[in-house]
Every structure is written in C-alpha cells, then in structure tokens.
Design a protein around this motif. Sequence first.
Motif, PDB file in Angstrom:
ATOM      1  N   UNK A   1       4.305 -23.675  24.251  1.00 34.88           N
ATOM      2  CA  UNK A   1       4.353 -23.835  22.804  1.00 34.88           C
ATOM      3  C   UNK A   1       5.757 -23.552  22.285  1.00 34.88           C
ATOM      4  N   UNK A   2       6.339 -22.491  22.828  1.00 30.12           N
ATOM      5  CA  UNK A   2       7.648 -22.115  22.300  1.00 30.12           C
ATOM      6  C   UNK A   2       8.479 -21.431  23.371  1.00 30.12           C
ATOM      7  N   UNK A   3       9.782 -21.653  23.328  1.00 26.20           N
ATOM      8  CA  UNK A   3      10.689 -21.018  24.271  1.00 26.20           C
ATOM      9  C   UNK A   3      11.968 -20.651  23.541  1.00 26.20           C
TER      10      UNK A   3
ATOM     11  N   UNK B   1      15.148 -17.148  22.787  1.00 26.50           N
ATOM     12  CA  UNK B   1      15.554 -15.756  22.973  1.00 26.50           C
ATOM     13  C   UNK B   1      14.463 -14.819  22.459  1.00 26.50           C
ATOM     14  N   UNK B   2      14.344 -13.686  23.106  1.00 32.08           N
ATOM     15  CA  UNK B   2      13.251 -12.750  22.849  1.00 32.08           C
ATOM     16  C   UNK B   2      13.031 -12.440  21.370  1.00 32.08           C
ATOM     17  N   UNK B   3      14.112 -12.009  20.702  1.00 34.24           N
ATOM     18  CA  UNK B   3      13.964 -11.567  19.321  1.00 34.24           C
ATOM     19  C   UNK B   3      13.451 -12.697  18.434  1.00 34.24           C
ATOM     20  N   UNK B   4      13.975 -13.904  18.693  1.00 35.09           N
ATOM     21  CA  UNK B   4      13.570 -15.045  17.869  1.00 35.09           C
ATOM     22  C   UNK B   4      12.088 -15.344  18.019  1.00 35.09           C
ATOM     23  N   UNK B   5      11.627 -15.404  19.285  1.00 35.92           N
ATOM     24  CA  UNK B   5      10.234 -15.772  19.506  1.00 35.92           C
ATOM     25  C   UNK B   5       9.298 -14.699  18.958  1.00 35.92           C
ATOM     26  N   UNK B   6       9.669 -13.442  19.171  1.00 34.61           N
ATOM     27  CA  UNK B   6       8.763 -12.379  18.765  1.00 34.61           C
ATOM     28  C   UNK B   6       8.816 -12.098  17.268  1.00 34.61           C
ATOM     29  N   UNK B   7      10.012 -12.132  16.719  1.00 29.55           N
ATOM     30  CA  UNK B   7      10.140 -11.696  15.328  1.00 29.55           C
ATOM     31  C   UNK B   7      10.183 -12.848  14.338  1.00 29.55           C
ATOM     32  N   UNK B   8      10.587 -14.022  14.848  1.00 29.92           N
ATOM     33  CA  UNK B   8      10.730 -15.115  13.920  1.00 29.92           C
ATOM     34  C   UNK B   8      10.270 -16.421  14.557  1.00 29.92           C
ATOM     35  N   UNK B   9       8.995 -16.470  14.962  1.00 31.32           N
ATOM     36  CA  UNK B   9       8.545 -17.639  15.697  1.00 31.32           C
ATOM     37  C   UNK B   9       8.556 -18.906  14.846  1.00 31.32           C
ATOM     38  N   UNK B  10       8.803 -20.045  15.525  1.00 34.01           N
ATOM     39  CA  UNK B  10       8.858 -21.309  14.797  1.00 34.01           C
ATOM     40  C   UNK B  10       7.473 -21.933  14.689  1.00 34.01           C
ATOM     41  N   UNK B  11       6.651 -21.686  15.704  1.00 34.21           N
ATOM     42  CA  UNK B  11       5.361 -22.380  15.742  1.00 34.21           C
ATOM     43  C   UNK B  11       4.256 -21.509  15.152  1.00 34.21           C
ATOM     44  N   UNK B  12       3.289 -22.181  14.556  1.00 35.05           N
ATOM     45  CA  UNK B  12       2.155 -21.492  13.960  1.00 35.05           C
ATOM     46  C   UNK B  12       1.372 -20.694  15.012  1.00 35.05           C
ATOM     47  N   UNK B  13       1.128 -21.357  16.190  1.00 38.63           N
ATOM     48  CA  UNK B  13       0.354 -20.703  17.243  1.00 38.63           C
ATOM     49  C   UNK B  13       1.038 -19.430  17.729  1.00 38.63           C
ATOM     50  N   UNK B  14       2.324 -19.517  17.900  1.00 35.30           N
ATOM     51  CA  UNK B  14       3.065 -18.342  18.357  1.00 35.30           C
ATOM     52  C   UNK B  14       2.950 -17.230  17.321  1.00 35.30           C
ATOM     53  N   UNK B  15       3.079 -17.626  16.071  1.00 34.20           N
ATOM     54  CA  UNK B  15       3.008 -16.638  15.011  1.00 34.20           C
ATOM     55  C   UNK B  15       1.661 -15.910  15.059  1.00 34.20           C
TER      56      UNK B  15
END
Lengths: 283, 281, 253
Positions: C227-229, C231-245
């Motif tokens: 779904x998403x790939x 850098x750590x901080x971006x994915x965890x703190x500021x995810x782009x995808x709804x599912x990741x969020x």
Amino acid sequence: MLVFTLASVSLVFVIGIGLYYRSIPILNKLSWFDLLTKSAWKPMKGLFGFYPFIMGTLWVTAIAIIIALPLSIFTSLYLVEYAHAKIKRVLIPFVNLLSGIPPVIYGVWGVLFIVPLIQEHIAPHFIEFSTGYSVLAGGIVLAVMIFPLIVSIITEVLTTIPQDLKDASLSIGATKWETIKKVIIRKATPGIIAATVLAISRAFGETIAVLMVCGNNAVVPHSVFDTGYPLPALIANNYGEMMSIPLYDSALMFAALLLFIIILLFNIISRVILARLERNLTT
Amino acid sequence: MIKRKIEELFFKVLMILATIIVTGSFFLIVGTIFSKGVPYMNLDMITKIPGGGFYIGKEGGVLNAIIGSLYIAGGATILGLIISIPVAIYINMYIDGKKFKSNLIRLAFDVLFGIPSIVYGAFGFLIMVYFGIRASLLGGIIAVTLLVIPILVRTLDEVIRTVPGELRDAALSLGATRWEAAKVILRQIRPGIFTAILLSFGRGIGDVASVLFTAGFSDNIPTSLHEPAATLPLAIFFQLGSPVEEVQGRAYASALILTIVVLIITVLAELLIKKFSKHKI
Amino acid sequence: MTNTPHISVQDFNVYIENQHILKNININIPNKSVTSIIGPSGCGKTTLLKSFNRLLDNTANVKIDGKVLVDGENIYDPNVEVTHIRKKMGLLSQRPYPLPMSIYDNVAYGPRIHGIRNKSELDELVELQLKATGLWNEVKDRLNASATRLSIGQQQRLCLARGLAVEPEIILGDESTSALDPVSTHIIEDLFINLKQKYTIVLVTHILRQARRVSDYIIFVYMGKIIEFGPTEEVLLNPKEELTREYVKGFIS
C-alpha cells in the motif's frame, strides 16, 4: 470395564508367569547358563542346548536389519523431504499395504522367489552350492516384512521436525542433503533408534515366514548361505510331537519365555523413547 | 560447489532407489503370488473341500480352510470387541486427568501388540491344556482373540481420542452419566469401530503361528466349537510342503485367495483411517 | 532514497494452494539500511520476506512469477544456484532454532559448509561473530555445550551469529523478537541498528514502536499488496494512503 482393562493389561504378566511356570521343569534340570550356551540339541538324550537357535535368530535378525534399516531411512527421507505431495500420496499406501500382507504370504514369496534367487543367482558367486534355504533368505524376507514398520515410524518422526529448523540450515546456504545429514538425522536419531529396536523385536518373533525359508538345521550358522534355525521356528516345528519326550515340552516353553522376555524389554525401551520424543517435540 | 552438488545428487538417487525397492517389493510379492496362484484357481477351489486328504489328495479345493478362517477370525474379532470396547472407553473416559495411569495402560497394550503370535499360540495352548480343551475351533478362537485384543484396543483408543472433548463434556453437562456419554461417543466413532474390526479381522485371518497348535487341522468343515478347524494360512503352510503338484497348486491358490482378501481389507481400512486423520500423513 | 537498491522486486506474484498471496509486488529495498515490513497478520509480510531467499520453494503447491533482483541478479532465474542466493542472506526466524549441536558448531556450521576447514580460521570466525552479537563473554567458557542450554534470548543472538558467520550481505528478520523478553528484545534491536552499517536489513514486525525505533524505511502491506513505502517517519506519522492511516492510527494517537 475396569475388570476387562486390568485383565487385559495383566495379560503381560500372566503370559510371562505362565510360560515361566511351564519352564520350571527344565530349569530345575539345567541352569540358564547351560541352556543358553550349550550347542547340543538332542531331546531324546535330554540335551537341550539353545545356542544354535539363539545364533540362528541373531543371524536372521542382523541380516534383516542391515538390509532394511538403510533402505527404510532413505525411503523415509525421500518421502518426507523430497517427494512431491502427489508422489507421496501414491507411495505411502503401498507401504501400508505391505504391512497388511500376512506372514505366510511372505513365506510363500520367499520360497518361490528369494530362495531360487539365492540358489541360482547369488550363492554361485560365492560358494559352490546352496539350496537357497539359508539365513540370508530369512533375512531378506524379514527385511521386507519390517520395511513398513521402520518407514512409518521414521516418516512420522521426520514430519514432526519443525520446518523452521530446516529453514535455519537452508538459509545459511546448506543444500537439502547437507541439512539432512547434519541437522535432520541428528534430530531424528532417537526416533531411528526406537524404530530399529522395535524392528529387531518384531524380527525376533517372526515365525512362519522365516521357518519356511531358513532350512531349519540345529547348527550354528557360519555364513549367510548356511541354514539356520531361529527360536520361533523351533517352537512352531516341534510342538505337535513334544508330548512323548520328557522335558521337551518344558524346553519349548522355555524358548517361548526367552522370546517373550527379550521382546518385552525391547518393546518397552522403544516405546519409552518414542513417548519421550513425542513430548519433546510437541512442547 | 560441484562436489556438493554431486553429493546431493548421489544421495538423492540412492533415496529414490531405496523408495523403489521398498514400494516395489509390494508389487514383487503380489506379482509372485498372482502368477503362481492364478493358473490353479478354479471354482472347485472355493466350493469344495479337499478330496482324498489335504496332503496327497489331488481333488477338490480349500473350502474347509476358507470357512475355518472365517470362523476363527470372525469369532476372535467379536470376542475381542466385547473386551476391547470397554477397555478403550475406560482408558479415555474414566481415568483421563490421570495421564500417567492411562499412558501406562497404553504402554501395556503397545507391548502386547509387539508380542509375537507364536508366543500367543504357546500361551493359548497353555490355557487350553489348563481347561482341558483339545486343538479345536474354540482353541483357535481363544489364541487369535489374545492376538487381536491389542490391535482393537490401540485402534479404538486412537479413534476415541479424535472425538472432540467438547462433545463428551456436552453430553456429561446435560446430566448424562459417564456410561451414557460413552454411548454417545460410541455412536460418533462407528466408522472407527469398523476400521478396528477390519484390522483385527485382517490380522486374524492371516496369522499362522497362533493357530498352529491351537486350532488343529481338518479336511472337513467344523460343525461345532470342539472340532478341529483348518485355516487358509495353515492350508498354505501344510500343502506347500507336499510332493504332489496339485496339492502345491492348492497352496498357491489359497495364497492367492488370502492375499486378495487381506488386500481388500487393508485398502478398506486405509480409506477409513484416512477419513479419520486427515492431518496425518 | 539516495542509494541504489539492494533488492529489487518486479511484478512479483505468489500463489499458494491456488490463493493469490502476493499481488503484483514492485519494490526497491535500499542498500545498507533497515527496512521494516508492517501490516496486519495474514497480509503476506512473511511470504514476501521468505521470497527474498527462496525459502518459499519448500512450500507445497506454490506458484511464483515475476523477478527478485539481488545485486542485479534475478534469484528466480532457473540457472541460479539456490545455495549461493541463500548464503548472501542471514535469516532470523520468529523463535530461535539453534541446530542440534554445540554453540561453537552452530556458528561454524555455515563456514564449514562453504568449505572452511582450517581450525584456527574457524576459531577466529566464531569468536568474531559471537563478539559481534555480544555473546562472547557469556559463552566463551562453554563453547562446546549444547546450544539448547542457552536462554531464549541468547539462542536468538546465537542464531544471528550463525547467520553472520557466512558473511551475508542481507539480514532478514521474521518477527525475530516476538518470543523474547523485553531485555533481549532491546539487545537484538540495538544489534540491528549497529549492523546496518555493514548489511542491508529487512525486518517483518507487527510492533510499530519497534519499526520506528530501528528502521529507516517502512513498507506497509495489506491483503497481499504493497500500500505504501517510504521513510519511517513519513509512513508512520504522515501516511499518504487512507489504509495506512487506519492501520497506524492507534500508533499516532
């Protein structure tokens, strides 16, 4: 229910005691040591030396294990580690069918196939003449009889070895065979020992098939082409005529007692190993 | 690397060869029995008793042995079941929780299973002598019953253990006594009982050493428990040693009959077992 | 992403028992850094990890298509040597699986298989790797004792040392701390952080805190898809995808 359970469990002891009781007459006459180590077997003269029969049993059993063990280990390894699921589904039932064939059929097969094979094709390479009826024939027939027993125990033990352990070795770059040789075999050793012990005790007690192909001469065998006379065959062959000769009956009961004790011990040993193994691998 | 690959290949070939030998021996045995037995097979074989004595008479068949075998294997299986079912239920329902005790009993049956049939034969003979029974149908049934009890108990025990504990608990919580709960389980494992019967019958019909001196041998079909009875394995064993070709032929035909019967029984039992333990190989 | 990818997965699909487990995976795993694969259980994380060293080959009824390039070489090419691929990667599984032999032989297992017979060379290697995993002082007096006598945490470090002893380029960790106590978990996590200077590390984890602590990049997998790939901080703190969020929501709040 309790009564039936106790009765059937105590069968182990009742059989032992019953056989011992009937062996007392001969044990009063001759010592255990004499019975087991003397070679002369002349019931008419009161001579009962079991040494030739013990050696006959040992020869036949040893040959059977030497043939069956490597073949069974390799077969189990192939079935568990290499064979595709489809091949496995086809092959395993045949191993089970083999275990269902009655001893007497193995005996007939031995007489019709193995004995002539030894007489015409194997023995001539080594000695001048053999009828084919020999401890080798007994050993081969027995080996085939114990294949299913050993294969089924070892395949079960092999399948309980966790895939992750195999992966641990493979992920280091070991080949499958190296993993088998250095990890799997080591892990399966107690199971292989238990299977062997169980197979030995099965081979000890097998009567008819062996009797039909061994030649049955009360002489200690010195080569695989010699005839042999295993203990169970002795009992089976002489039971009818024993009544008229003093102590003969008791001597045969002693033979049965001997078989019973050895097999009892071997069975207990292997079952305890297997039970412990099961516990270790499942926890 | 080349050396490692060759080693792997070498042992893989060895394993395949071993597998061919082990599974091939089945075909070798069955093939031998069929090729020898089929030429002697005819309707008389299964409908007539041997004419002129089993050892020298050239006429007739082995009906006596077929019937004798059915009587002995059937009788022993029924008698064995009567004893084994309560034992299997007892191990599983009355002493569970006490693992050590039930495991000790299981060990005893494993050991009994390992005792060779010649010892059962000898012991059966002792019992007969003690009660003054001569070699007869009854004697054979007693010896074979001893032989098949461990098979029955082990198989039943294994099958009962596959019954989910909840089912048993459910029965008990409805206020059923243990015996009533046991009946529920027995109904549940009916195919398992059938498997046990097949295995026991298969073993009973094929064994020689246990009936060798307990059943006697007769050219006639036994009409009472006290008459001696022939069995198929004994008919094979005795007739094979005859110098008369036709008699040997009867041995081969008997071997063929016995092999077919036992194979059918084993295949049926296999199929049933597979239904029970899908998780096992 | 500044450096060239070490593992490059291209149009990769895996089917097991006719189920589509991994769907059209395309990913570049960066060199000499820690990448964590996160996602709910059963999403295909472990399958993805195991496809990197072809351990899937042993699974029954498996069908694989697509490419996995390691150092530019497609490891699913029929001409490729599986043992050669696996030697490049050390695997640390969920529970420690020490081989049934001594501590020393566990570490020496790989080098011996790959042809090192010289005793002093092996001694040196064993000592080196046991030191690298911080075990040396704890076991140096009982190198010939059975490996199963060690504590679970020690066993897992031994397994790491065993993997490192064949000098891999990549370390794969499959929830490697899930069976361990907090102290041992911490030791293993620190080891990963130190080891990334020399190795490319790919971890499967379901603990987001761990993912954040040790990894530079995160891959979020859901239902067999990436779904998403990033850098750590971006994915965890500021995810782009709804599912990741949705998935990391609990973590952020």
